[in-house]
Design an enzyme around this catalytic site. Structure first.
Site, PDB file in Angstrom:
ATOM      1  N   HIS A  83     -12.106  -7.385  -1.877  1.00 44.04           N
ATOM      2  CA  HIS A  83     -11.429  -6.563  -0.881  1.00 44.04           C
ATOM      3  C   HIS A  83     -12.113  -6.706   0.466  1.00 44.04           C
ATOM      4  O   HIS A  83     -13.287  -7.057   0.547  1.00 44.04           O
ATOM      5  CB  HIS A  83     -11.437  -5.086  -1.309  1.00 44.04           C
ATOM      6  CG  HIS A  83     -10.392  -4.749  -2.310  1.00 44.04           C
ATOM      7  ND1 HIS A  83      -9.216  -4.117  -1.970  1.00 44.04           N
ATOM      8  CD2 HIS A  83     -10.323  -4.978  -3.637  1.00 44.04           C
ATOM      9  CE1 HIS A  83      -8.478  -3.969  -3.055  1.00 44.04           C
ATOM     10  NE2 HIS A  83      -9.130  -4.486  -4.081  1.00 44.04           N
ATOM     11  N   SER A  98       0.856  -1.186   0.000  1.00 44.48           N
ATOM     12  CA  SER A  98       0.000   0.000   0.000  1.00 44.48           C
ATOM     13  C   SER A  98       0.894   1.240   0.000  1.00 44.48           C
ATOM     14  O   SER A  98       2.116   1.140   0.140  1.00 44.48           O
ATOM     15  CB  SER A  98      -0.894  -0.001   1.235  1.00 44.48           C
ATOM     16  OG  SER A  98      -0.095   0.154   2.407  1.00 44.48           O
ATOM     17  N   GLY A 133     -11.420  -8.880   2.919  1.00 43.59           N
ATOM     18  CA  GLY A 133     -11.737 -10.283   3.149  1.00 43.59           C
ATOM     19  C   GLY A 133     -11.582 -10.756   4.577  1.00 43.59           C
ATOM     20  O   GLY A 133     -12.168 -11.772   4.966  1.00 43.59           O
ATOM     21  N   SER A 134     -10.782 -10.036   5.399  1.00 45.25           N
ATOM     22  CA  SER A 134     -10.547 -10.486   6.770  1.00 45.25           C
ATOM     23  C   SER A 134     -11.854 -10.566   7.551  1.00 45.25           C
ATOM     24  O   SER A 134     -12.673  -9.648   7.516  1.00 45.25           O
ATOM     25  CB  SER A 134      -9.582  -9.532   7.483  1.00 45.25           C
ATOM     26  OG  SER A 134      -8.289  -9.631   6.945  1.00 45.25           O
ATOM     27  N   HIS A 177     -13.243  -3.081   4.916  1.00 44.04           N
ATOM     28  CA  HIS A 177     -11.909  -3.290   5.468  1.00 44.04           C
ATOM     29  C   HIS A 177     -12.001  -3.423   6.980  1.00 44.04           C
ATOM     30  O   HIS A 177     -12.891  -2.860   7.611  1.00 44.04           O
ATOM     31  CB  HIS A 177     -10.992  -2.114   5.113  1.00 44.04           C
ATOM     32  CG  HIS A 177     -10.667  -2.033   3.655  1.00 44.04           C
ATOM     33  ND1 HIS A 177     -10.882  -0.902   2.906  1.00 44.04           N
ATOM     34  CD2 HIS A 177     -10.141  -2.955   2.811  1.00 44.04           C
ATOM     35  CE1 HIS A 177     -10.500  -1.126   1.659  1.00 44.04           C
ATOM     36  NE2 HIS A 177     -10.044  -2.361   1.575  1.00 44.04           N
ATOM     37  N   GLU A 203     -11.250  -0.285  -8.893  1.00 43.24           N
ATOM     38  CA  GLU A 203     -12.347  -0.446  -7.942  1.00 43.24           C
ATOM     39  C   GLU A 203     -13.492   0.467  -8.311  1.00 43.24           C
ATOM     40  O   GLU A 203     -13.286   1.642  -8.651  1.00 43.24           O
ATOM     41  CB  GLU A 203     -11.883  -0.153  -6.514  1.00 43.24           C
ATOM     42  CG  GLU A 203     -12.988  -0.330  -5.483  1.00 43.24           C
ATOM     43  CD  GLU A 203     -12.489  -0.370  -4.039  1.00 43.24           C
ATOM     44  OE1 GLU A 203     -13.303  -0.135  -3.126  1.00 43.24           O
ATOM     45  OE2 GLU A 203     -11.296  -0.656  -3.826  1.00 43.24           O
ATOM     46  N   ASN A 225      -7.926 -10.037  -0.855  1.00 43.69           N
ATOM     47  CA  ASN A 225      -6.985  -9.333   0.015  1.00 43.69           C
ATOM     48  C   ASN A 225      -7.088  -9.834   1.446  1.00 43.69           C
ATOM     49  O   ASN A 225      -8.186 -10.008   1.985  1.00 43.69           O
ATOM     50  CB  ASN A 225      -7.263  -7.831  -0.009  1.00 43.69           C
ATOM     51  CG  ASN A 225      -6.777  -7.167  -1.283  1.00 43.69           C
ATOM     52  OD1 ASN A 225      -6.464  -7.840  -2.263  1.00 43.69           O
ATOM     53  ND2 ASN A 225      -6.717  -5.857  -1.277  1.00 43.69           N
ATOM     54  N   ILE A 226      -5.924 -10.052   2.053  1.00 41.07           N
ATOM     55  CA  ILE A 226      -5.853 -10.487   3.453  1.00 41.07           C
ATOM     56  C   ILE A 226      -4.866  -9.576   4.157  1.00 41.07           C
ATOM     57  O   ILE A 226      -3.687  -9.562   3.814  1.00 41.07           O
ATOM     58  CB  ILE A 226      -5.350 -11.942   3.560  1.00 41.07           C
ATOM     59  CG1 ILE A 226      -6.149 -12.871   2.647  1.00 41.07           C
ATOM     60  CG2 ILE A 226      -5.409 -12.441   4.996  1.00 41.07           C
ATOM     61  CD1 ILE A 226      -5.475 -14.197   2.389  1.00 41.07           C
ATOM     62  N   ASP A 227      -5.334  -8.810   5.114  1.00 44.04           N
ATOM     63  CA  ASP A 227      -4.440  -7.872   5.789  1.00 44.04           C
ATOM     64  C   ASP A 227      -4.671  -7.869   7.293  1.00 44.04           C
ATOM     65  O   ASP A 227      -3.799  -8.238   8.081  1.00 44.04           O
ATOM     66  CB  ASP A 227      -4.631  -6.464   5.212  1.00 44.04           C
ATOM     67  CG  ASP A 227      -3.626  -5.454   5.779  1.00 44.04           C
ATOM     68  OD1 ASP A 227      -2.551  -5.882   6.260  1.00 44.04           O
ATOM     69  OD2 ASP A 227      -3.893  -4.243   5.717  1.00 44.04           O
ATOM     70  N   THR A 228      -5.875  -7.486   7.701  1.00 40.15           N
ATOM     71  CA  THR A 228      -6.147  -7.281   9.128  1.00 40.15           C
ATOM     72  C   THR A 228      -5.915  -8.549   9.947  1.00 40.15           C
ATOM     73  O   THR A 228      -5.303  -8.506  11.024  1.00 40.15           O
ATOM     74  CB  THR A 228      -7.593  -6.791   9.322  1.00 40.15           C
ATOM     75  OG1 THR A 228      -7.795  -5.634   8.496  1.00 40.15           O
ATOM     76  CG2 THR A 228      -7.842  -6.419  10.769  1.00 40.15           C
ATOM     77  N   ASP A 252      -1.276  -1.811  -3.863  1.00 41.51           N
ATOM     78  CA  ASP A 252      -2.670  -1.772  -3.402  1.00 41.51           C
ATOM     79  C   ASP A 252      -3.255  -0.376  -3.591  1.00 41.51           C
ATOM     80  O   ASP A 252      -2.629   0.506  -4.166  1.00 41.51           O
ATOM     81  CB  ASP A 252      -2.705  -2.230  -1.943  1.00 41.51           C
ATOM     82  CG  ASP A 252      -4.057  -2.773  -1.515  1.00 41.51           C
ATOM     83  OD1 ASP A 252      -4.937  -2.948  -2.377  1.00 41.51           O
ATOM     84  OD2 ASP A 252      -4.229  -3.036  -0.309  1.00 41.51           O
ATOM     85  N   HIS A 253      -4.427  -0.147  -3.033  1.00 37.83           N
ATOM     86  CA  HIS A 253      -5.237   1.065  -3.217  1.00 37.83           C
ATOM     87  C   HIS A 253      -4.441   2.331  -3.523  1.00 37.83           C
ATOM     88  O   HIS A 253      -3.622   2.777  -2.718  1.00 37.83           O
ATOM     89  CB  HIS A 253      -6.051   1.335  -1.947  1.00 37.83           C
ATOM     90  CG  HIS A 253      -7.069   0.292  -1.651  1.00 37.83           C
ATOM     91  ND1 HIS A 253      -8.356   0.354  -2.106  1.00 37.83           N
ATOM     92  CD2 HIS A 253      -6.978  -0.859  -0.940  1.00 37.83           C
ATOM     93  CE1 HIS A 253      -9.028  -0.704  -1.691  1.00 37.83           C
ATOM     94  NE2 HIS A 253      -8.210  -1.461  -0.984  1.00 37.83           N
ATOM     95  N   GLU A 313      -8.893   1.787   5.827  1.00 40.12           N
ATOM     96  CA  GLU A 313      -7.702   1.080   5.369  1.00 40.12           C
ATOM     97  C   GLU A 313      -6.622   2.083   5.037  1.00 40.12           C
ATOM     98  O   GLU A 313      -6.786   2.915   4.129  1.00 40.12           O
ATOM     99  CB  GLU A 313      -8.026   0.220   4.135  1.00 40.12           C
ATOM    100  CG  GLU A 313      -6.817  -0.439   3.489  1.00 40.12           C
ATOM    101  CD  GLU A 313      -6.310  -1.653   4.239  1.00 40.12           C
ATOM    102  OE1 GLU A 313      -5.311  -2.251   3.817  1.00 40.12           O
ATOM    103  OE2 GLU A 313      -6.909  -2.008   5.272  1.00 40.12           O
TER     104      GLU A 313
END
Length: 408
Positions: A313, A107, A315-316, A274, A221, A335-338, A156-157, A229
């Site tokens: 987006h 990001s 997805g967590s 997010h 998007e 997307n997997i982040d959190t 990313d974004h 996010e």
């Protein structure tokens, strides 16, 4: 002097053997590189993937083949945000352990952190963001192949106010393409969802024309992903904007498909957010993606059931049945982040809790007032615990996306 006939005969045999070895070595010079045995017949690197897909960073036609393979086989490529070399390593380690392709993405904030938060980062050029993204990309390229897995390298974004960051990365792509015949990054994301749709499409198309010339994929998007996010806060957006309409998705698809050699994915909104929320607080409607696929298939007169490559987006924390439905409706990347952020921290938290008395000073612990604690506070120790915990959680996410053991 050798007086014993037996000793004399043995001696001469040894000398004869050494002479033979010397002659052989003279005929075949020693090499510092160990020869590698290779299979003949052009066998693919990964039995379950197209032959074009090799270990390391995947771009161009190979990336297109990988995405199509994922869609045809009902799985999505996990995309994980990285902010340090350690977080890159844990993603690659997980991909190798669970035998799957993976996407490493940066990001704008993660890019800036990779370069160093103390560096100047003026908003008109975002120099530190550009530097960190490019440095991170080169790092991934240096190590990815050694892990023996295909890696998609992505940014990313990128909102409208962050376009200087995008411009800097794209310039690095074009320079890399001139030298190597492929872009530095596999793909980039433009997130202009806060702008009117026509403007969103117009700006995206202008960049897509440049990217198509260097075989770089664009993710866009439309609609708005809720939550917060990396400094972009959409927690108070109108509910209607969180659900894209088939006509809007078709407008994007049609405009992008008219660009020669264009490769693109679409992050359409279907209620995703997010962050992590309690079950029931976020209403995911992946059937929206299915309706759009049917609509666009009819518009194209296509035989393919799922003509659009969708991205998931936020997805967590999503319910597993919603993930399943998204995959069936053409999601090829999630997307997997959190969740991974928490897992990484939780690994450190547990390590501290288990070794609390060894982490209160450089000297002194339950073993004695003069006992050293370096083996506990050395960053390589507790950072490794963070990596190990993240790898475990990534494995769970890979399983949810049906990506585990997709290399063969």
């Amino acid at each position: 002097r050798l007086s014993d006939p037996v000793d004399s005969m043995a001696f001469h045999r040894v000398i004869a053997g050494l002479l033979c070895l010397a002659v052989a070595n003279a005929a075949t010079p020693l090499s510092l590189t160990t020869p590698v045995m290779r299979m003949r017949g052009g066998a693919p690197a990964f039995p379950k993937l197209p032959e074009s897909v090799k270990p390391g960073v995947v771009t161009g036609a190979a990336l297109k083949d990988l995405i199509q393979c994922a869609k045809d086989n009902g799985y999505a490529i996990p995309a994980v945000n990285c902010v340090t070399s350690s977080s890159v390593n844990q993603v690659l380690e997980a991909a190798k352990k669970f035998n799957c392709p993976v996407m490493v993405q940066f990001s704008n904030g993660g890019s800036q952190y990779f370069a160093g938060k103390s560096l100047p980062n003026p908003k008109e050029s975002l120099d530190a963001c550009v530097l960190g993204a490019v440095a991170g990309a080169h790092y991934v390229r240096q190590v990815a192949k050694s892990y023996g897995v295909p890696v998609v390298l992505h940014s990313d974004h990128c909102a409208k106010k962050l376009l200087p960051w995008f411009d800097g990365m794209l310039a690095a792509d074009e320079a890399y393409f001139k030298e190597h015949g492929e872009p530095l990054f596999s793909s980039h994301m433009l997130d202009l969802s806060e702008e009117p749709l026509d403007e969103n499409i117009e700006i995206c198309v202008s960049y897509l024309k440049r990217m198509a010339k260097i075989n770089c994929l664009l993710e866009m998007e439309l609609g708005i992903t809720g939550g917060e996010e990396d400094g972009v806060n959409n927690e108070g957006v109108d509910n209607a904007s969180m659900y894209s309409q088939p006509e809007e998705i078709w407008q994007v698809y049609k405009s992008f498909a008219e660009v020669p050699n264009a490769m693109f994915t679409i992050a359409a909104a279907f209620g995703n957010c997010h962050g992590v929320y309690k079950v029931g607080n976020v209403i995911l409607r992946p059937e929206i993606l299915g309706n759009a696929q049917k609509y666009i298939k009819e518009k194209l007169g296509a035989k393919e059931e799922l003509p659009v490559n969708f991205v998931f987006h936020g997805g967590s924390g999503s319910e597993k049945d919603k993930i399943e439905a998204a995959l069936k409706n053409g999601v090829v990347k999630m997307n997997i982040d959190t969740d991974i952020q928490w897992a990484a921290w939780d690994g450190i938290r547990k390590f501290e809790a288990e070794n609390h008395d060894y982490l209160q000073g450089q000297i002194g612990n339950p073993k004695g007032a003069d006992a050293p604690n370096k083996k506990f506070y050395d960053p390589r120790v507790w950072l490794r615990k963070s990596e190990e915990a993240a790898v475990v959680r990534l494995g769970e996410a890979f399983a949810d996306l049906h990506t585990t053991n997709t290399l063969g």
